[in-house]
Scaffold this motif. Structure first.
Motif, mmCIF file in Angstrom:
data_model
loop_
_atom_site.group_PDB
_atom_site.id
_atom_site.type_symbol
_atom_site.label_atom_id
_atom_site.label_comp_id
_atom_site.label_asym_id
_atom_site.label_seq_id
_atom_site.Cartn_x
_atom_site.Cartn_y
_atom_site.Cartn_z
ATOM 1 N N ARG A 193 -26.617 -1.789 3.684
ATOM 2 C CA ARG A 193 -25.521 -1.255 2.870
ATOM 3 C C ARG A 193 -24.201 -1.901 3.287
ATOM 4 N N MET A 194 -23.357 -2.132 2.296
ATOM 5 C CA MET A 194 -22.087 -2.800 2.534
ATOM 6 C C MET A 194 -20.943 -1.822 2.269
ATOM 7 N N PHE A 195 -20.215 -1.440 3.334
ATOM 8 C CA PHE A 195 -19.112 -0.486 3.229
ATOM 9 C C PHE A 195 -17.779 -1.217 3.236
ATOM 10 N N CYS A 196 -16.828 -0.730 2.410
ATOM 11 C CA CYS A 196 -15.498 -1.332 2.353
ATOM 12 C C CYS A 196 -14.432 -0.253 2.221
ATOM 13 N N GLY A 197 -13.281 -0.525 2.802
ATOM 14 C CA GLY A 197 -12.100 0.288 2.547
ATOM 15 C C GLY A 197 -11.223 -0.435 1.549
ATOM 16 N N ASP A 198 -10.886 0.220 0.410
ATOM 17 C CA ASP A 198 -10.040 -0.404 -0.617
ATOM 18 C C ASP A 198 -8.675 0.274 -0.598
ATOM 19 N N VAL A 199 -7.649 -0.511 -0.271
ATOM 20 C CA VAL A 199 -6.289 0.016 -0.140
ATOM 21 C C VAL A 199 -5.761 0.444 -1.505
ATOM 22 N N GLY A 200 -5.167 1.630 -1.560
ATOM 23 C CA GLY A 200 -4.689 2.182 -2.823
ATOM 24 C C GLY A 200 -3.266 1.779 -3.169
ATOM 25 N N GLU A 201 -2.809 2.269 -4.339
ATOM 26 C CA GLU A 201 -1.475 1.945 -4.847
ATOM 27 C C GLU A 201 -0.463 3.009 -4.425
ATOM 28 N N ASN A 202 -0.380 4.100 -5.182
ATOM 29 C CA ASN A 202 0.649 5.114 -4.922
ATOM 30 C C ASN A 202 0.107 6.446 -4.426
ATOM 31 N N ARG A 203 -1.210 6.679 -4.654
ATOM 32 C CA ARG A 203 -1.702 8.030 -4.415
ATOM 33 C C ARG A 203 -2.926 8.129 -3.517
ATOM 34 N N PHE A 204 -3.888 7.204 -3.646
ATOM 35 C CA PHE A 204 -5.168 7.400 -2.966
ATOM 36 C C PHE A 204 -5.664 6.133 -2.265
ATOM 37 N N GLU A 205 -6.341 6.363 -1.138
ATOM 38 C CA GLU A 205 -7.097 5.329 -0.427
ATOM 39 C C GLU A 205 -8.577 5.672 -0.594
ATOM 40 N N GLU A 206 -9.433 4.655 -0.608
ATOM 41 C CA GLU A 206 -10.842 4.955 -0.866
ATOM 42 C C GLU A 206 -11.785 4.121 -0.010
ATOM 43 N N VAL A 207 -13.001 4.660 0.158
ATOM 44 C CA VAL A 207 -14.093 3.975 0.843
ATOM 45 C C VAL A 207 -15.224 3.811 -0.159
ATOM 46 N N ASP A 208 -15.751 2.593 -0.273
ATOM 47 C CA ASP A 208 -16.775 2.276 -1.268
ATOM 48 C C ASP A 208 -18.009 1.663 -0.611
ATOM 49 N N ILE A 209 -19.130 1.830 -1.274
ATOM 50 C CA ILE A 209 -20.341 1.070 -0.944
ATOM 51 C C ILE A 209 -20.567 0.070 -2.072
ATOM 52 N N ILE A 210 -20.661 -1.203 -1.724
ATOM 53 C CA ILE A 210 -20.734 -2.268 -2.726
ATOM 54 C C ILE A 210 -22.150 -2.349 -3.301
ATOM 55 N N VAL A 211 -22.211 -2.352 -4.619
ATOM 56 C CA VAL A 211 -23.495 -2.516 -5.305
ATOM 57 C C VAL A 211 -23.385 -3.696 -6.269
ATOM 58 N N LYS A 212 -24.491 -4.304 -6.534
ATOM 59 C CA LYS A 212 -24.562 -5.480 -7.396
ATOM 60 C C LYS A 212 -24.067 -5.158 -8.812
ATOM 61 N N GLY A 213 -23.071 -5.931 -9.281
ATOM 62 C CA GLY A 213 -22.537 -5.767 -10.629
ATOM 63 C C GLY A 213 -21.602 -4.593 -10.789
ATOM 64 N N GLY A 214 -21.256 -3.904 -9.696
ATOM 65 C CA GLY A 214 -20.440 -2.701 -9.788
ATOM 66 C C GLY A 214 -18.997 -2.961 -10.181
ATOM 67 N N ASN A 215 -18.456 -2.042 -11.012
ATOM 68 C CA ASN A 215 -17.038 -2.058 -11.368
ATOM 69 C C ASN A 215 -16.384 -0.905 -10.613
ATOM 70 N N TYR A 216 -15.443 -1.218 -9.723
ATOM 71 C CA TYR A 216 -14.848 -0.196 -8.859
ATOM 72 C C TYR A 216 -13.564 0.395 -9.417
ATOM 73 N N GLY A 217 -13.279 0.089 -10.700
ATOM 74 C CA GLY A 217 -12.318 0.886 -11.447
ATOM 75 C C GLY A 217 -10.896 0.429 -11.503
ATOM 76 N N TRP A 218 -10.410 -0.311 -10.504
ATOM 77 C CA TRP A 218 -8.999 -0.696 -10.496
ATOM 78 C C TRP A 218 -8.735 -1.700 -11.618
ATOM 79 N N ARG A 219 -7.669 -1.614 -12.434
ATOM 80 C CA ARG A 219 -6.543 -0.741 -12.257
ATOM 81 C C ARG A 219 -6.614 0.508 -13.118
ATOM 82 N N ALA A 220 -7.742 0.692 -13.773
ATOM 83 C CA ALA A 220 -7.918 1.894 -14.592
ATOM 84 C C ALA A 220 -7.871 3.138 -13.716
ATOM 85 N N LYS A 221 -8.497 3.067 -12.543
ATOM 86 C CA LYS A 221 -8.563 4.219 -11.653
ATOM 87 C C LYS A 221 -8.076 3.856 -10.253
ATOM 88 N N GLU A 222 -7.576 4.886 -9.583
ATOM 89 C CA GLU A 222 -7.212 4.792 -8.172
ATOM 90 C C GLU A 222 -7.882 5.973 -7.480
#
Length: 766
Positions: free
Chosen positions: A439-468
């Motif tokens: 499993r591949m874990f990452c910390g994705d630095v947020g913009e104004n409100r939230f910080e997040e931790v993700d597990i990378i999956v093949k072909g995944g869309n992690y939402g930015w900039r639609a979501k934070e």
């Protein structure tokens, strides 16, 4: 009761030398304990380290076979001593005293052994008998006072007249009645969570640190080569990489120096610089490694560059500066959000993590760079560096990449919708079940409100900039039903921290309690956190990690503070976990340090975590490590000395033999476990004490003489006699059973009686 006479001078084969400790230290310790209250009992062995769960069954001190301070070898030594003592008893003596003597000897195996013997601080003298509760002590003295000389040659204990045990039990008394034996076995609050990671009242995990490196300029990465040498390589933001050897020293000459190529400045918060380092999975054979850094291209265009380099054939601790081969360059529209992670997956491919291009809100184009699959920014890229591709590319694209066949999409993209992932890691998997491996874990630095931790999956869309995080950032994009984004496993608001630093899942050997915890932090707030997965619900629970408990971290070499700004995390070749931090986040400021996580509640059993590094030739001078952070025991010593100075000068002046006794009191004591030879005299070589955690089982009867103790058995055969086994312990466990895999035990305490201190000096076994 005694069948044979006691050797003149007491049981000198087994007992300690009597050493004088200075009254000034006793007074200062009393003040420290009474007024400051810092050195309270906590699970600790006589080698000043945490308890452990033994790998093998304990035949003699079986009460502590689930959790304590004895492995099978030490258990055999204690049993050997017991049988030698019992040679002096007749049948009645066996019946009356066997259980008592076994109880007393086995307290070395207690998880609280250090408290029982006053061994919590290496600078204090060691008691040679454990602290006993008054009722138990009185019963022992009444029935077996003649056995005291067999257990110790401390004349204070031997001079107790007749059956009057008041003075004897006063000497063995502990101030805290919960910690004396056998009360400690019955204490629910001491045994309930024994061997598990300690938590404070808020549920914050109590961990400690060991400083392993310092004076670094914004250390951004710590990696190992996976070549069996157990070296680790530390990269500074300015473009210098250092080699650290298994003995803790650093080589004077750097592994790599790219300061002339790397783009960065002294400005606080400049995100450009040397950002990533990874070694090829077959590094031992091909000598290849890969780097990720900021640079200036033609017309001073800022770029990120990923290059391949090789280690010099002449020196395995130096990179060949002429070997750089550029694999990929990507133009950066702004100076921030540069990404920087390189790593190899279990599939052998290299993964590259880029930022969204910078500025704020990913303002590039209609959907931003992160959602634009024709751009390499805001992506996870997956490439094969083992061959050249079409069109002059110095890498190949794996055929199973998710967007290879999608028109307009760059074939190297593995996942997208990323803002600025800072620090990712591949899970090694559970060492036994291999669960989680890859499993591949990452910390994705947020913009104004939230910080997040993700597990990378093949072909995944992690939402930015639609979501934070879990929330919408761009409401228009967020309402797009085709978004189908991958949600974080955890997100936190900016009241907790404002810049996540991704970490690792702990899979090391030395701290078994931490197995499976994903440990990460926040750059801005300096908070350390842990995530644990519920295997049934697949949800992740977050707990804070708290450092700073004086009681929990009162072990040699440990500290409870760290520099605030958490830049990165690292893992050594054995799987132990570290983090890199600085007190001043400038690329040119030498205020960075590296800290190793240590669980003070439980360690691995002795011998389990041993490894033999592959030898590596060094041509550069070694620079020995000198810690800067004050250790917890040093802080306690300072407070103790400060308290002592406040005592009246008259009291201090009345201390006899002050100079000589002060010297004695700071000698390092050894384990009270005795051996077969005569105790060594002053100046003889001392045996060092050692440390290790699980639940307390039911107290068992004393076993028959172990067959492995050959010498004692042979003595009895020659004498033509056989002694009956002693009776079971007189103090069976009561109260609730401790949790699974956690066992209870007892710990030493030092009595400052008069101006005498007592230390155990074991002899070497025959």
């Amino acid at each position: 009761m005694l069948r044979r006479s006691i050797p003149r001078g007491g049981w000198s084969r087994w007992t300690p030398w009597l050493l004088t400790s200075p009254r000034i230290f006793c007074l200062s310790l009393i003040v420290l304990l009474g007024q400051v209250g810092l050195l309270q009992g906590h699970p600790q062995c006589l080698d000043y380290r945490p308890p452990f769960q033994p790998l093998q069954h304990l035949e003699f001190c079986s009460d502590y076979e689930s959790f304590g301070c004895c492995d099978q070898r030490k258990d055999h030594r204690i049993a050997a001593r017991y049988w030698d003592i019992m040679e002096y008893f007749d049948l009645k003596g066996h019946e009356l005293c066997g259980g008592y003597i076994k109880d007393i000897l086995c307290q070395e195996c207690s998880p609280y052994a250090a408290h029982l013997y006053d061994a919590e601080n290496p600078r204090t003298p060691l008691r040679n008998l454990p602290g006993l509760c008054s009722d138990y002590c009185s019963a022992f003295h009444s029935n077996c006072h003649s056995a005291i000389a067999l257990l110790t040659n401390d004349r204070r204990f031997q001079e107790s007249p007749g059956k009057d045990g008041t003075r004897f039990c006063h000497l063995l008394n502990l101030p805290d009645k919960d910690y004396c034996f056998p009360n400690i076995l019955r204490s629910d609050h001491l045994n309930r969570n024994l061997g598990t990671v300690a938590e404070d009242r808020r549920g914050c995990l109590q961990l400690c640190l060991a400083e392993v490196a310092n004076r670094l300029r914004n250390p951004v990465a710590m990696v190992h080569a996976g070549d069996g040498t157990h070296r680790f390589f530390v990269a500074e933001q300015v473009g210098v990489v250092w080699v650290y050897l298994p003995d803790g020293s650093r080589l004077e000459q750097p592994f790599l120096d790219l300061k002339s190529l790397v783009l960065t400045t002294p400005w606080i918060g400049d995100e450009r610089g040397f950002l990533g380092l990874a070694f090829h999975p077959r590094f031992r054979r091909n000598r290849k490694f890969y780097i990720y850094y900021s640079c200036l291209g033609k017309k001073r265009v800022e770029k990120i560059r990923i290059s391949e380099m090789k280690v010099s054939r002449a020196d395995p601790n130096k990179a060949d500066p002429k070997s750089e081969r550029v694999i990929l360059e990507i133009e950066e529209p702004a100076s921030n959000h540069n990404g920087g992670q390189l790593l190899f997956g279990l599939d052998g491919y290299m993964y590259i993590f880029t930022g969204d291009g910078g500025q704020a809100g990913d303002p590039f184009g209609k959907f931003g760079n992160a959602q634009n699959k024709s751009s390499l920014l805001g992506k996870v890229l997956r490439i094969d560096v083992n061959g050249a591709g079409s069109g002059g590319k110095r890498y190949r694209v794996p055929m199973d990449n998710p967007f290879v066949s999608e028109p307009g999409a760059h074939p190297a993209i593995y996942a997208y919708g990323i803002r600025n992932m800072w620090r990712c890691a591949v899970d090694r998997g559970d060492p036994i079940t291999h669960q989680g491996r890859g499993r591949m874990f990452c910390g994705d630095v947020g913009e104004n409100r939230f910080e997040e931790v993700d597990i990378i999956v093949k072909g995944g869309n992690y939402g930015w900039r639609a979501k934070e995080g879990f929330e919408c950032y761009d409401k228009k994009l967020c309402q797009n039903a085709s978004l189908d984004d991958i949600l974080p496993i955890y997100a936190y608001g900016h009241a907790v921290g404002k810049s996540v630093t991704g970490g690792y899942v702990y899979r090391g050997c030395e701290s078994p309690n931490l197995n499976g915890l994903y440990i990460f932090g926040d750059f801005m707030s300096g908070r350390l956190m842990a995530l644990q997965e519920d295997r049934k619900t697949k949800k992740w629970k977050k707990q804070d990690i708290c450092l700073g408990s004086t009681e929990s971290c009162a072990f040699p070499g440990l500290i409870s503070t760290h520099s605030k700004f958490i830049i990165s995390f690292g893992e050594d070749e054995a799987g132990e976990l570290y983090f890199l931090a600085t007190s001043y986040p400038s690329a040119y400021a030498p205020h960075g340090s590296i800290y190793k996580f240590v669980d003070p509640s439980r360690r691995a059993p002795p011998g389990k975590c041993k490894y033999k590094p592959v030898p590596v030739k060094t041509r550069s001078k070694r620079v020995q490590f000198r810690p800067l952070a004050k250790m917890v025991l040093d802080l306690l010593k300072e407070q103790s000395e400060k308290a002592a100075r406040k005592l009246s000068s008259a009291t201090l002046a009345s201390s006899p033999n002050r100079a000589s006794s002060q010297k004695d009191s700071f000698k390092k004591p050894a384990s009270p476990t005795s051996s077969r030879k005569t105790s060594p005299g002053p100046g003889a070589k001392k045996r060092a004490r050692v440390w290790s955690p699980g639940p307390q089982g039911k107290r068992k009867g004393i076993p028959k003489r172990p067959s492995g103790i050959a010498r004692q058995a042979a003595q009895h055969r020659r004498a033509g006699r056989s002694l009956p086994p002693p009776l079971p312990s007189r103090w069976p466990l009561r109260g609730p059973e401790p949790p699974h895999h956690v066992e209870a035990a007892a710990e030493p305490d030092f009595r400052c009686a008069g101006s005498r201190g007592w230390r155990w000096e074991p002899s070497e076994r025959a």
